[in-house]
Scaffold this motif. Structure first.
Motif, PDB file in Angstrom:
ATOM      1  N   ASP A   1      62.461 -10.234  16.954  1.00  0.00           N
ATOM      2  CA  ASP A   1      62.957 -11.020  18.082  1.00  0.00           C
ATOM      3  C   ASP A   1      62.092 -10.792  19.331  1.00  0.00           C
ATOM      4  OD1 ASP A   1      63.723  -8.576  19.135  1.00  0.00           O
ATOM      5  OD2 ASP A   1      65.872  -8.951  18.993  1.00  0.00           O
ATOM      6  N   GLU A   2      62.438 -11.475  20.408  1.00  0.00           N
ATOM      7  CA  GLU A   2      61.648 -11.404  21.642  1.00  0.00           C
ATOM      8  C   GLU A   2      61.632  -9.996  22.230  1.00  0.00           C
ATOM      9  OE1 GLU A   2      59.718 -13.657  23.051  1.00  0.00           O
ATOM     10  OE2 GLU A   2      60.101 -14.993  21.361  1.00  0.00           O
ATOM     11  N   ARG A   3      62.704  -9.297  22.040  1.00  0.00           N
ATOM     12  CA  ARG A   3      62.780  -7.931  22.580  1.00  0.00           C
ATOM     13  C   ARG A   3      61.764  -7.022  21.891  1.00  0.00           C
ATOM     14  NH1 ARG A   3      66.823  -5.211  25.618  1.00  0.00           N
ATOM     15  NH2 ARG A   3      66.976  -3.011  25.068  1.00  0.00           N
TER      16      ARG A   3
ATOM     17  N   ARG B   1      56.933   3.642  20.178  1.00  0.00           N
ATOM     18  CA  ARG B   1      58.224   4.349  20.178  1.00  0.00           C
ATOM     19  C   ARG B   1      58.670   4.683  21.594  1.00  0.00           C
ATOM     20  NH1 ARG B   1      57.938  10.476  18.778  1.00  0.00           N
ATOM     21  NH2 ARG B   1      57.100  10.325  20.901  1.00  0.00           N
ATOM     22  N   ASP B   2      57.751   5.226  22.387  1.00  0.00           N
ATOM     23  CA  ASP B   2      58.123   5.630  23.741  1.00  0.00           C
ATOM     24  C   ASP B   2      58.496   4.425  24.600  1.00  0.00           C
ATOM     25  OD1 ASP B   2      57.692   8.196  22.975  1.00  0.00           O
ATOM     26  OD2 ASP B   2      55.781   8.443  24.036  1.00  0.00           O
ATOM     27  N   LEU B   3      57.830   3.294  24.372  1.00  0.00           N
ATOM     28  CA  LEU B   3      58.190   2.100  25.138  1.00  0.00           C
ATOM     29  C   LEU B   3      59.584   1.605  24.743  1.00  0.00           C
ATOM     30  CD1 LEU B   3      54.800   0.158  25.184  1.00  0.00           C
ATOM     31  CD2 LEU B   3      56.026   1.062  27.173  1.00  0.00           C
ATOM     32  N   TRP B   4      59.842   1.594  23.442  1.00  0.00           N
ATOM     33  CA  TRP B   4      61.174   1.130  22.997  1.00  0.00           C
ATOM     34  C   TRP B   4      62.270   2.037  23.568  1.00  0.00           C
ATOM     35  CZ3 TRP B   4      61.716  -2.916  19.125  1.00  0.00           C
ATOM     36  CH2 TRP B   4      63.051  -3.260  18.872  1.00  0.00           C
ATOM     37  N   LEU B   5      62.078   3.333  23.403  1.00  0.00           N
ATOM     38  CA  LEU B   5      63.076   4.276  23.904  1.00  0.00           C
ATOM     39  C   LEU B   5      63.114   4.282  25.427  1.00  0.00           C
ATOM     40  CD1 LEU B   5      62.396   7.218  21.421  1.00  0.00           C
ATOM     41  CD2 LEU B   5      64.384   5.698  21.431  1.00  0.00           C
TER      42      LEU B   5
ATOM     43  N   GLY C   1      68.129  -7.948  17.263  1.00  0.00           N
ATOM     44  CA  GLY C   1      69.573  -7.862  17.412  1.00  0.00           C
ATOM     45  C   GLY C   1      70.124  -6.463  17.593  1.00  0.00           C
ATOM     46  N   GLY C   2      71.452  -6.424  17.790  1.00  0.00           N
ATOM     47  CA  GLY C   2      72.106  -5.158  18.113  1.00  0.00           C
ATOM     48  C   GLY C   2      73.019  -4.629  17.030  1.00  0.00           C
ATOM     49  N   ALA C   3      72.864  -5.095  15.780  1.00  0.00           N
ATOM     50  CA  ALA C   3      73.755  -4.657  14.702  1.00  0.00           C
ATOM     51  C   ALA C   3      73.540  -3.189  14.364  1.00  0.00           C
ATOM     52  CB  ALA C   3      73.532  -5.519  13.463  1.00  0.00           C
ATOM     53  N   VAL C   4      74.617  -2.543  13.969  1.00  0.00           N
ATOM     54  CA  VAL C   4      74.554  -1.133  13.561  1.00  0.00           C
ATOM     55  C   VAL C   4      75.226  -0.977  12.198  1.00  0.00           C
ATOM     56  CG1 VAL C   4      74.477  -0.209  15.898  1.00  0.00           C
ATOM     57  CG2 VAL C   4      76.699  -0.623  14.814  1.00  0.00           C
TER      58      VAL C   4
END
Length: 522
Positions: free
Chosen positions: A41-43, A61-65, A492-495
């Motif tokens: 996705d765009e994120r 990883r550091d950018l995502w976190l 997305g935000g699914a867990v």
């Protein structure tokens, strides 16, 4: 000592009536989501576009976190990461094809996986009071190895059966596996020469990647890995050959293999696919799997990870799974709640297994030999269940070699114990999964109903990032869920929620989540 001379009493874990009532409502529960797409996705693209070096998995990883720490605001644990995100600027325009074919993506997701366990869940954020619904494994204290299998391990130890052995595993155990797997696939006709025992599923796929790709010529085509997938498996392949991730969307509990079939070329060296997806529990259709196998070149080795393929409807499997270029991997880690035993097997063409002997004897020697009796017993008894054997007779007793000193009465007693534990376990875990689906729906979650597995996937309104959802829910409720980005869900935000836990824990956890979301549950 005779085999089955002293099988311990079975444990019988009962599911409470409250859970049964919730399970009965699962098919009518609101909030069931029909589709899941693990694509980019765009994120995700924004992270790659802000990286100074998109080939650096640690920067990704550091950018995502860092973005998550920034969005956590006053709840941030690592301000330096948030600052890194705030100062990052766009350097390029990234596209999904670049992300899915990048070596850095595989390692980046693996590093996120590592960070989740090492630095967050069991690191800075650890608390003994947390309710862990993210383990991906069965609560072994409630639903661990059946008594007959524990006895088989004790029997082997008492006989001092832990010496060197054939690097593919002891022949009687491999014969039992071959007979069991033949019973699962009409017309398969496996023999012991089609079987190699392994030290669990992850080890099996890592060693298969090493063995296959060392011998396969590099013709410039990548290995295809369907996603969702398990990061250690994909990383082990990517260390040996270029990998292309292929997102496989699911609908109504079934994955589409169309993207994977479309990505095949005559020079594709290997395909790796989980036949029941982690985290969704969606399964492949036998029709599409047959299409995939027939579309692949004879030189394309298709590795099927079947380890999550349990706790679902009993369906016949395509004879195509026994094709010469297909390798089927199974283990006791999921189906028997024994991930720490590290034991399993794969089935393949006889010539492949014969050549694998040399690899195995060079690389690791062989699997732990004192588990051979355990595997032999589980394979024989599982086959008897498939064949509808109610009470084993002289024919079944004769399947065991004389060294076991089988007594028919004791064999019958052990089988009855195994059968009752096996069926009760399956019924209990299925009930808990369905009850959890109902309760998560009550808590305003959009649940992707699984066909197999002990896991279910849920998306709560308000989150577009699964790792951020994990952080918020852990902080506010003390409940740990598993972000789907850790299985290459790059949107997305699914867990993921593991449902094979005691009902009091599941109920308490979902009630806490409902309270946090201002939705009364129960």
């Amino acid at each position: 000592m005779q085999l089955f001379a002293a099988v311990p009493r079975p444990r019988l874990s009962v599911v409470p009536e409250e859970a049964r009532h919730a399970a009965a409502l699962s098919h009518s529960a609101d909030g069931v989501r029909r589709t899941f797409d693990p694509g980019v996705d765009e994120r995700a693209l924004e992270v790659f576009s802000r990286a100074r070096d998109p080939r650096d998995p640690f920067e990704l990883r550091d950018l995502w976190l860092g973005r998550i720490e920034h969005e956590l605001g006053q709840h941030s644990h690592r301000p330096w990461l948030a600052q890194k995100w705030r100062t990052a600027r766009q350097h390029r325009v990234a596209d999904p094809a670049e992300v899915l074919s990048s070596r850095a993506t595989v390692r980046f997701v693996k590093e996120m996986f590592n960070w989740y366990f090492r630095d967050d869940l069991y690191g800075d954020l650890h608390s003994d009071s947390h309710l862990i619904l993210s383990s991906g494994s069965v609560d072994e204290e409630r639903w661990g190895l059946p008594s007959a299998l524990k006895h088989a391990v004790q029997f082997a130890l008492d006989r001092d059966w832990y010496g060197y052995s054939d690097s593919r595993g002891r022949v009687p155990a491999r014969e039992a596996i071959a007979a069991y797997e033949t019973a699962r696939i009409t017309g398969a006709g496996y023999t012991a020469d089609n079987v190699a025992m392994t030290m669990g599923g992850t080890f099996a796929i890592s060693s298969l990647a090493d063995f296959i790709l060392h011998n396969a010529p590099d013709l410039g085509e990548p290995v295809l890995c369907g996603t969702p997938n398990y990061p250690p498996l994909v990383e082990s392949i990517a260390r040996r050959r270029e990998v292309r991730l292929v997102p496989l969307p699911c609908e109504d509990g079934q994955m589409s293999l169309g993207p994977l079939i479309a990505a095949l070329t005559p020079n594709t060296p290997m395909v790796m696919l989980q036949t029941a997806a982690n985290p969704t529990g969606a399964v492949v259709s036998e029709r599409e799997l047959t299409e995939l196998i027939r579309a692949a070149a004879p030189t394309t080795m298709i590795v099927l990870d079947e380890c999550h393929e349990w706790l679902g409807p009993s369906e016949s499997r395509s004879a195509a799974r026994a094709a010469p270029n297909v390798i089927r991997v199974s283990s006791l880690s999921k189906a028997w709640s024994a991930p720490g035993l590290k034991i399993g097997w794969f089935l393949a063409d006889q010539d492949f297994v014969s050549e694998y002997y040399e690899y195995a004897s060079t690389a690791f020697g062989g699997p732990p030999s004192f588990f051979y009796t355990l595997v032999e017993v589980v394979a024989r008894m599982e086959r008897w269940l498939l064949e509808g054997v109610g009470t084993p007779g002289a024919g079944q007793a004769a399947e065991f070699e004389k060294a076991y000193e089988i007594d028919l009465d004791r064999l019958q007693s052990a089988y009855q114990t195994y059968r009752s534990e096996r069926l009760l376990r399956q019924e209990s875990l299925t009930t808990l999964r369905e009850a959890t689906t109902t309760r998560l729906s009550d808590a305003s979650g959009a649940v992707i109903v699984p066909r197999c597995s002990i896991n279910t996937t849920v998306e709560f309104a308000g989150w577009t990032d699964s790792y951020l959802c994990f952080r918020d829910i852990l902080r506010e409720t003390g409940v740990s869920v598993f972000p789907t980005i850790l299985t290459f869900g790059l949107s997305g935000g699914a867990v993921r929620v593991t449902t094979a836990r005691p009902w009091d824990q599941l109920s308490d956890a979902i009630t806490r989540i409902g309270s946090y979301l201002a939705v009364p549950v129960g």
